[in-house]
Scaffold this motif. Structure first.
Motif, mmCIF file in Angstrom:
data_model
loop_
_atom_site.group_PDB
_atom_site.id
_atom_site.type_symbol
_atom_site.label_atom_id
_atom_site.label_comp_id
_atom_site.label_asym_id
_atom_site.label_seq_id
_atom_site.Cartn_x
_atom_site.Cartn_y
_atom_site.Cartn_z
ATOM 1 N N ILE A 146 13.135 19.390 21.873
ATOM 2 C CA ILE A 146 12.767 18.491 22.975
ATOM 3 C C ILE A 146 12.350 19.305 24.196
ATOM 4 O O ILE A 146 11.345 18.997 24.861
ATOM 5 N N GLU A 147 13.107 20.350 24.490
ATOM 6 C CA GLU A 147 12.746 21.208 25.626
ATOM 7 C C GLU A 147 11.369 21.828 25.430
ATOM 8 O O GLU A 147 10.568 21.903 26.377
ATOM 9 N N GLU A 148 11.083 22.283 24.202
ATOM 10 C CA GLU A 148 9.769 22.871 23.926
ATOM 11 C C GLU A 148 8.657 21.861 24.146
ATOM 12 O O GLU A 148 7.629 22.173 24.771
ATOM 13 N N LEU A 149 8.864 20.664 23.632
ATOM 14 C CA LEU A 149 7.814 19.644 23.747
ATOM 15 C C LEU A 149 7.656 19.156 25.179
ATOM 16 O O LEU A 149 6.535 18.878 25.623
ATOM 17 N N GLU A 150 8.778 19.044 25.904
ATOM 18 C CA GLU A 150 8.673 18.643 27.301
ATOM 19 C C GLU A 150 7.907 19.690 28.099
ATOM 20 O O GLU A 150 7.120 19.352 28.998
ATOM 21 N N ARG A 151 8.144 20.955 27.772
ATOM 22 C CA ARG A 151 7.386 22.025 28.430
ATOM 23 C C ARG A 151 5.913 21.938 28.045
ATOM 24 O O ARG A 151 5.028 22.159 28.882
ATOM 25 N N LEU A 152 5.652 21.573 26.783
ATOM 26 C CA LEU A 152 4.274 21.424 26.331
ATOM 27 C C LEU A 152 3.575 20.299 27.089
ATOM 28 O O LEU A 152 2.416 20.437 27.505
ATOM 29 N N VAL A 153 4.284 19.204 27.290
ATOM 30 C CA VAL A 153 3.718 18.096 28.057
ATOM 31 C C VAL A 153 3.444 18.527 29.492
ATOM 32 O O VAL A 153 2.396 18.206 30.072
ATOM 33 N N GLU A 154 4.381 19.267 30.060
ATOM 34 C CA GLU A 154 4.203 19.771 31.425
ATOM 35 C C GLU A 154 2.955 20.649 31.517
ATOM 36 O O GLU A 154 2.169 20.541 32.461
ATOM 37 N N LEU A 155 2.799 21.522 30.519
ATOM 38 C CA LEU A 155 1.621 22.388 30.518
ATOM 39 C C LEU A 155 0.344 21.575 30.299
ATOM 40 O O LEU A 155 -0.714 21.907 30.841
ATOM 41 N N GLY A 156 0.470 20.504 29.493
ATOM 42 C CA GLY A 156 -0.693 19.664 29.257
ATOM 43 C C GLY A 156 -1.173 18.960 30.509
ATOM 44 O O GLY A 156 -2.349 18.588 30.616
ATOM 45 N N ASP A 157 -0.269 18.796 31.457
ATOM 46 C CA ASP A 157 -0.646 18.162 32.728
ATOM 47 C C ASP A 157 -1.202 19.166 33.728
ATOM 48 O O ASP A 157 -1.587 18.795 34.843
ATOM 49 N N ALA A 158 -1.207 20.450 33.338
ATOM 50 C CA ALA A 158 -1.663 21.491 34.269
ATOM 51 C C ALA A 158 -3.164 21.374 34.511
ATOM 52 O O ALA A 158 -3.929 20.887 33.667
ATOM 53 N N ASP A 159 -3.566 21.863 35.678
ATOM 54 C CA ASP A 159 -4.987 21.899 36.047
ATOM 55 C C ASP A 159 -5.598 23.160 35.451
ATOM 56 O O ASP A 159 -5.499 24.249 36.029
ATOM 57 N N LEU A 160 -6.199 23.018 34.277
ATOM 58 C CA LEU A 160 -6.731 24.185 33.583
ATOM 59 C C LEU A 160 -7.931 24.796 34.287
ATOM 60 O O LEU A 160 -8.345 25.912 33.954
ATOM 61 N N ASP A 161 -8.490 24.071 35.237
ATOM 62 C CA ASP A 161 -9.623 24.620 35.993
ATOM 63 C C ASP A 161 -9.184 25.275 37.293
ATOM 64 O O ASP A 161 -10.020 25.711 38.094
ATOM 65 N N ALA A 162 -7.856 25.352 37.518
ATOM 66 C CA ALA A 162 -7.359 25.960 38.758
ATOM 67 C C ALA A 162 -7.770 27.437 38.819
ATOM 68 O O ALA A 162 -7.866 28.114 37.787
ATOM 69 N N PRO A 163 -8.006 27.938 40.028
ATOM 70 C CA PRO A 163 -8.468 29.334 40.190
ATOM 71 C C PRO A 163 -7.332 30.349 39.989
ATOM 72 O O PRO A 163 -6.837 30.951 40.950
ATOM 73 N N VAL A 164 -6.923 30.535 38.738
ATOM 74 C CA VAL A 164 -5.791 31.426 38.463
ATOM 75 C C VAL A 164 -6.110 32.883 38.783
ATOM 76 O O VAL A 164 -5.207 33.721 38.867
ATOM 77 N N GLU A 165 -7.398 33.208 38.977
ATOM 78 C CA GLU A 165 -7.752 34.578 39.331
ATOM 79 C C GLU A 165 -7.103 35.010 40.635
ATOM 80 O O GLU A 165 -6.882 36.212 40.860
ATOM 81 N N ARG A 166 -6.760 34.036 41.464
ATOM 82 C CA ARG A 166 -6.092 34.378 42.725
ATOM 83 C C ARG A 166 -4.736 35.024 42.474
ATOM 84 O O ARG A 166 -4.235 35.767 43.314
ATOM 85 N N LEU A 167 -4.145 34.717 41.326
ATOM 86 C CA LEU A 167 -2.910 35.390 40.931
ATOM 87 C C LEU A 167 -3.199 36.577 40.018
ATOM 88 O O LEU A 167 -2.598 37.643 40.152
ATOM 89 N N ARG A 168 -4.092 36.365 39.062
ATOM 90 C CA ARG A 168 -4.321 37.392 38.047
ATOM 91 C C ARG A 168 -4.796 38.709 38.660
ATOM 92 O O ARG A 168 -4.309 39.797 38.292
ATOM 93 N N GLU A 169 -5.717 38.643 39.589
ATOM 94 C CA GLU A 169 -6.298 39.883 40.119
ATOM 95 C C GLU A 169 -5.267 40.769 40.809
ATOM 96 O O GLU A 169 -5.164 41.958 40.497
ATOM 97 N N PRO A 170 -4.456 40.230 41.730
ATOM 98 C CA PRO A 170 -3.454 41.105 42.359
ATOM 99 C C PRO A 170 -2.346 41.546 41.387
ATOM 100 O O PRO A 170 -1.863 42.682 41.479
ATOM 101 N N VAL A 171 -1.959 40.669 40.463
ATOM 102 C CA VAL A 171 -0.914 41.047 39.497
ATOM 103 C C VAL A 171 -1.417 42.162 38.591
ATOM 104 O O VAL A 171 -0.728 43.177 38.377
ATOM 105 N N GLU A 172 -2.627 42.017 38.056
ATOM 106 C CA GLU A 172 -3.149 43.046 37.155
ATOM 107 C C GLU A 172 -3.457 44.327 37.910
ATOM 108 O O GLU A 172 -3.294 45.433 37.367
ATOM 109 N N ALA A 173 -3.884 44.203 39.179
ATOM 110 C CA ALA A 173 -4.143 45.407 39.981
ATOM 111 C C ALA A 173 -2.859 46.196 40.176
ATOM 112 O O ALA A 173 -2.841 47.434 40.056
#
Length: 370
Positions: A146-173
């Motif tokens: 249930i926890e796995e699926l609830e997390r899956l639902v939560e992720l399914g509600d995520a904004d997949l078009d969000a500008p994650v590069e704002r996090l990725r670039e400084p983290v990877e740098a």
């Protein structure tokens, strides 16, 4: 109802039936019959060879006396007393044969049935306990799913078009920079200084860095070889003793202290000092970054530490969790998961699992430990 919950209910019913069968006869009476049946059966087994035919007369007399004493000592109102008396009558002969012993066992059959009531009750209780354990295990499995699926639902509600590069670039740098800084530190500084970094990390529980083995740490602290970089020390460990004699004072000591710890030295890399992708939740990363700054500043240039401070600052921005959730969703949601979410399969499975969890919880409450 859950299969495991139904099995537990059936096991509970079986226990009640087995207990009722014992109570109907009388618990004390059943126990007395079981004890007497067991004792008489033991006598039959013990004396069958020696007391039959023209065997040992002394054994024959002992057997006859033991059987008579046992049967005559039984309560007059004991259930199946007539079965014991029938067995005694069969065995009360001048000479006994194997057929007589077989007939005595057959005469005891009603007493054996009564004695089995205790075994059936004990078996029912044991099966009940196993059924309850199985229900509890299944409940844990269901809750985890249930926890796995609830997390899956939560992720399914995520904004997949969000500008994650704002996090990725400084983290990877930062991650790239700290890996390079650690490579230089490990290859250029002494093994002694490298291991002291691991010792210092013990004060920072959020940094997952294994403490160095005590014998290895003592060696690099005390031996001149500890002034060599880790790669050189690992090369030494592979040398033959005759070749190693040209580089260290005590080749045997190095072999004993270092060669046996090669795995630790080889695995000691920069990963414990990285953030990783997708990054952790905001609070986790903020506190971990605080500890990392103290350790990374021991071996990395200030520019690397500055990149880490930039990453930590991201955790206090309002959209950090939104961007992080989008990053996790992109990383974990493959085509199959997205299709299952879109088709409603995940929601349907969640409904079934929640109903099963509730049924298991109700069953475990209704049917306690025995």
């Amino acid at each position: 109802m859950s299969d495991r919950a139904a099995e537990l209910a059936e096991a509970d019913e079986a226990v009640h039936e087995a207990e009722a069968a014992v109570v109907e006869v009388g618990t004390d009476a059943v126990e007395t019959v079981a004890d007497a049946h067991g004792e008489l059966t033991d006598l039959l087994e013990r004396y069958e060879d020696s007391a039959t035919g023209t065997g040992d007369f002394k054994a024959y007399v002992e057997f006859q006396d033991a059987v008579a004493e046992l049967v005559e000592g039984l309560p007059d109102d004991l259930p199946n007393r007539d079965a014991f008396e029938s067995a005694l009558e069969i065995l009360d002969q001048r000479r006994l044969s194997e057929d007589d012993f077989a007939a005595a066992r057959e005469a005891l059959a009603p007493a054996a049935e009564t004695a089995r009531l205790l075994d059936e009750r004990d078996r029912a209780v044991a099966e009940y306990r196993e059924a309850r354990k199985a229900a509890a295990r299944r409940k844990r499995t269901v809750e985890e799913r249930i926890e796995e699926l609830e997390r899956l639902v939560e992720l399914g509600d995520a904004d997949l078009d969000a500008p994650v590069e704002r996090l990725r670039e400084p983290v990877e740098a930062y991650d790239d920079a700290v890996r390079e800084a650690f490579r230089e530190f490990r290859s250029e500084e002494s093994a002694r200084e490298v291991l002291e970094l691991a010792v210092a990390a013990e004060r920072y529980p959020l940094v997952d860095l294994d403490a160095p083995p005590e014998d290895l740490l003592a060696y690099v602290r005390e031996s001149p070889a500890g002034e060599e970089p880790v790669p050189t020390l690992l090369d030494y460990a592979d040398y033959s003793r005759s070749k190693l004699d040209h580089y260290v004072d005590d080749a045997a000591e190095l072999k004993r202290r270092v060669a046996t710890r090669e795995t630790y030295l080889e695995r000691f890399d920069a990963e414990p000092f990285t953030v990783g992708w997708p990054p952790p939740e905001a609070d986790d990363l903020w506190w971990r970054s605080r500890e990392l700054i103290s350790l990374v500043s021991r071996f990395a240039p200030e520019a690397v530490v500055a990149k880490l401070r930039e990453v930590r600052a991201l955790t206090r921005e309002d959209d950090y969790e939104r961007l992080r959730t989008a990053a996790v969703a992109r990383d974990q949601l493959g085509p199959d998961e997205r299709e299952r979410l879109a088709e409603g399969d995940v929601a349907a499975e969640l409904d079934e699992l929640r109903a099963e969890r509730d049924a298991l919880d109700e069953a475990l409450t209704e049917y306690p430990d025995r």
